[in-house]
Scaffold this active site. Structure first.
Site, PDB file in Angstrom:
ATOM      1  N   LYS A 186       0.818  -1.216   0.000  1.00  0.00           N
ATOM      2  CA  LYS A 186       0.000   0.000   0.000  1.00  0.00           C
ATOM      3  C   LYS A 186       0.855   1.270   0.000  1.00  0.00           C
ATOM      4  O   LYS A 186       1.730   1.430   0.863  1.00  0.00           O
ATOM      5  CB  LYS A 186      -0.917  -0.014   1.234  1.00  0.00           C
ATOM      6  CG  LYS A 186      -2.010  -1.064   1.143  1.00  0.00           C
ATOM      7  CD  LYS A 186      -2.908  -0.683  -0.015  1.00  0.00           C
ATOM      8  CE  LYS A 186      -4.084  -1.596  -0.197  1.00  0.00           C
ATOM      9  NZ  LYS A 186      -4.767  -1.339  -1.477  1.00  0.00           N
ATOM     10  N   CYS A 380      31.161  -1.159  34.281  1.00  0.00           N
ATOM     11  CA  CYS A 380      30.657  -0.103  35.158  1.00  0.00           C
ATOM     12  C   CYS A 380      29.962  -0.719  36.379  1.00  0.00           C
ATOM     13  O   CYS A 380      30.627  -1.226  37.272  1.00  0.00           O
ATOM     14  CB  CYS A 380      29.766   0.851  34.367  1.00  0.00           C
ATOM     15  SG  CYS A 380      29.730   2.495  35.094  1.00  0.00           S
ATOM     16  N   GLY A 382      28.615  -3.502  36.531  1.00  0.00           N
ATOM     17  CA  GLY A 382      29.045  -4.907  36.518  1.00  0.00           C
ATOM     18  C   GLY A 382      30.408  -5.093  37.152  1.00  0.00           C
ATOM     19  O   GLY A 382      30.714  -6.145  37.724  1.00  0.00           O
ATOM     20  N   HIS A 514      32.871   2.534  29.878  1.00  0.00           N
ATOM     21  CA  HIS A 514      32.011   1.835  28.913  1.00  0.00           C
ATOM     22  C   HIS A 514      32.753   1.592  27.596  1.00  0.00           C
ATOM     23  O   HIS A 514      32.628   2.388  26.659  1.00  0.00           O
ATOM     24  CB  HIS A 514      30.737   2.646  28.662  1.00  0.00           C
ATOM     25  CG  HIS A 514      29.812   2.665  29.824  1.00  0.00           C
ATOM     26  ND1 HIS A 514      28.890   1.665  30.055  1.00  0.00           N
ATOM     27  CD2 HIS A 514      29.688   3.531  30.843  1.00  0.00           C
ATOM     28  CE1 HIS A 514      28.227   1.928  31.168  1.00  0.00           C
ATOM     29  NE2 HIS A 514      28.685   3.058  31.673  1.00  0.00           N
ATOM     30  N   GLU A 516      32.133  -0.426  25.301  1.00  0.00           N
ATOM     31  CA  GLU A 516      31.232  -0.699  24.173  1.00  0.00           C
ATOM     32  C   GLU A 516      30.978   0.544  23.324  1.00  0.00           C
ATOM     33  O   GLU A 516      30.645   0.449  22.143  1.00  0.00           O
ATOM     34  CB  GLU A 516      29.910  -1.309  24.670  1.00  0.00           C
ATOM     35  CG  GLU A 516      28.958  -0.376  25.417  1.00  0.00           C
ATOM     36  CD  GLU A 516      29.248  -0.238  26.911  1.00  0.00           C
ATOM     37  OE1 GLU A 516      30.395  -0.491  27.333  1.00  0.00           O
ATOM     38  OE2 GLU A 516      28.313   0.140  27.664  1.00  0.00           O
TER      39      GLU A 516
END
Ligand code: GLN
Length: 542
Positions: A186, A380, A382, A514, A516
């Site tokens: 659509k 952190c 953890g 951090h 990551e």
């Protein structure tokens, strides 16, 4: 000269505007251009720092200590260009600056209005700091039609005139849904969305249509006709297996060509996509797999751990394995033994977090990992929980706890009240404001010679991004080290523990920062590569 690309979304949210922006940035880079990406968020919070991860997903932290939208993480991961405070703004920040100026009397008795004052502030923000940048990509959060996004849309409309229409490209991302009962795709929602945008005065140059089915020629023609764009500028965006396939998929659909056409730039020469091809090949042809348990608190919403799950993927790219992540609510380990859910995993990761709920469950999983020689990565919160566990069970400090959960006799983790920054000393106390007052952004750390982390980083000096209010209490360093947990990374003044490790364990590392946030698919963070490698070794033992 900088050219500007404005990205808006329509129909529904969560269509992948952030990934679209990041992937387009990467495609332009692969043609030799320099890029910078920016996010304009219409909500009223000053920044996402005080918002629950369930509301907003992860808070992404930049080197200069800005708490920003998670899309800045996508931008960095796809382009490698570090974001900054000047790359994310909210209505809240725009208004708070304007109101501060109004109180100072800067408006000299004038009426302060959305147009021109708010729109001027948005425009100034959007085009700031673009020296040496070939393309500035700015994405507006939310979808067209939202009341709060209107001043942003208006500002972008005005910029088309201010900067010259040849220097601006408007991209609009919409959804083309498939109706199973009718067996049809659509186009009407896209038509309506573009109508809304044109009502604000913006005619998109390129339409990107998310779809689960190939858009047939007829539908594509219809979208082009009704939305007043060239047929070649209707770009289909089908789902792909990995987000790192997105740049190549968009290139196949002609996105970068269409954008370059808008600016009258050459698009004939093929871009160099080899780095994306390599990553894609690695992701789709792993040589094995590992199971990692992430024991956290916001596991119900994957966006809460966006950079973390990407960094695990990067670790997998580096070790050539597929990383299966099992998301576990830490509270479950407050009533049940860890063994049932953790015996089969090859690594345990306890990520960042806030507050007491689930903390004892995280402590229990750190204990399980330590005793069973399962690779443990504490980030952190953890790390803090792993230190409490070691204090209680290795060093025999019974009342070991964190003052984050209330007053305690043995504050192994304590409130950070004073620390050095490049701009001087920062001080805080328990009554300080919550917003923007943590230890934020990049701080250096010195690593102990011969430690495991010094080997992993292959360096004695590192810089990593922080976001926390509490710290491991250095007063307990000697007792913990005697008990077997060494402090292998410290702030340069020796006051703040940055990294702990247990030498008598295959891989047990906790970091106060951090990592990551700085991992990229084409440059996996060494700690994640090493953790996944340790998990691969552990999987051989199982
Ligand atoms: N709640 C902890 C602190 O503020 C940890 C924060 C985090 O994990 N980012 O220190």
């Amino acid at each position: 000269m900088t050219r500007f690309i404005f990205i808006t979304g329509g129909v529904v949210s969560s269509l992948g505007k952030g990934i679209l922006s990041a992937a387009l940035g990467a495609l332009l880079q692969s043609r030799g251009y320099t890029v910078r990406l920016r996010k304009l968020d219409p909500y009223l919070n000053i920044d996402p720092g005080t918002m629950s991860p369930y509301q907003h997903g992860e808070v992404y932290v930049t080197d200069d200590g800005a708490e920003t939208d998670l899309d800045l993480g996508h931008y960095e991961r796809f382009t490698g260009v570090p974001g900054a405070q000047s790359d994310n703004v909210t209505s809240g920040r725009i208004y708070s600056d304007i109101l501060a100026r109004e109180r100072r009397g800067d408006y000299l008795g004038g009426t302060v209005q959305v147009i021109p004052h708010v729109t001027d502030a948005i425009k100034a923000f959007t085009i700031n700091k673009t020296d040496g940048v070939d393309f500035l990509l700015a994405e507006v959060g939310g979808t067209v039609g939202d009341i709060e996004s209107l001043p942003f849309m208006e500002a972008l409309r005005q910029l088309g005139n201010d900067l010259g229409r040849r220097n601006v490209c408007y991209i609009h991302l919409t959804l083309v849904p498939y109706l199973r009962a009718a067996g049809e795709l659509k186009t009407k929602p896209t038509q309506h969305s573009v109508k809304e945008l044109r009502g604000i005065g913006i005619q998109p140059d390129v339409l990107v249509c998310r779809t689960e089915h190939l858009i047939p020629e007829g539908e594509r023609k219809k979208i082009a006709l009704f939305c007043n764009v060239a047929e070649s500028a209707v770009i289909q965006a089908m789902d792909v297996a990995s987000i790192y396939d997105v740049p190549m998929a968009y290139h196949r659909e002609g996105l970068d060509n269409e954008v370059l056409k808008v600016f009258g730039l050459d698009y004939q020469e093929e871009p160099d996509l080899s780095r994306w091809e390599t990553i894609s090949k690695r992701i789709h042809n792993p040589e094995g797999e590992v199971n990692i348990a992430v024991v956290g608190k916001y596991t119900g919403l994957k966006d809460a751990y966006k950079s973390l799950s990407e960094a695990l993927v990067h670790g997998g790219i580096s070790a050539n394995v597929k990383v299966n992540v099992e998301w576990i609510e830490s509270e479950v380990f407050e009533d049940e033994d860890c063994a049932a859910r953790l015996s089969h995993v090859n690594g345990i990761l306890v990520p960042g977090g806030f507050g007491q709920r689930g903390a004892e469950g995280k402590i229990a999983s750190a204990k399980f990992a330590r005793e069973r020689a399962v690779p443990y990565f504490g980030i952190c919160f953890g790390m803090q929980m792993a230190v409490i566990e070691a204090a209680r069970n290795l060093a025999g400090i019974e009342g070991a706890n964190s003052t984050e959960f209330g007053p305690c006799d043995e504050s192994i983790i304590g409130l950070l009240t004073e620390w050095e920054t490049t701009k001087g000393k920062e001080t805080r106390d328990a009554a300080s404001n919550k917003g923007g007052t943590m230890r934020l952004g990049a701080y250096p750390a010195e690593l102990t010679a011969g430690s495991q982390v010094a080997g992993i980083y292959d360096s004695r000096e590192i810089s990593e991004r922080h976001r926390h209010r509490y710290e491991v209490n250095v007063a307990y360093k000697d007792r913990l080290e005697k008990a077997g947990m060494i402090f292998s990374g410290m702030s340069p003044d020796g006051k703040l523990p940055e990294i702990i490790e247990i030498p008598d364990h295959p891989w047990f590392i906790g970091v106060q920062f951090h990592p990551e946030l700085k991992s990229r698919p084409f440059e996996p963070h060494p700690l994640f590569s090493s953790f996944i490698e340790a998990a691969v070794n552990q999987s051989r033992l199982v």
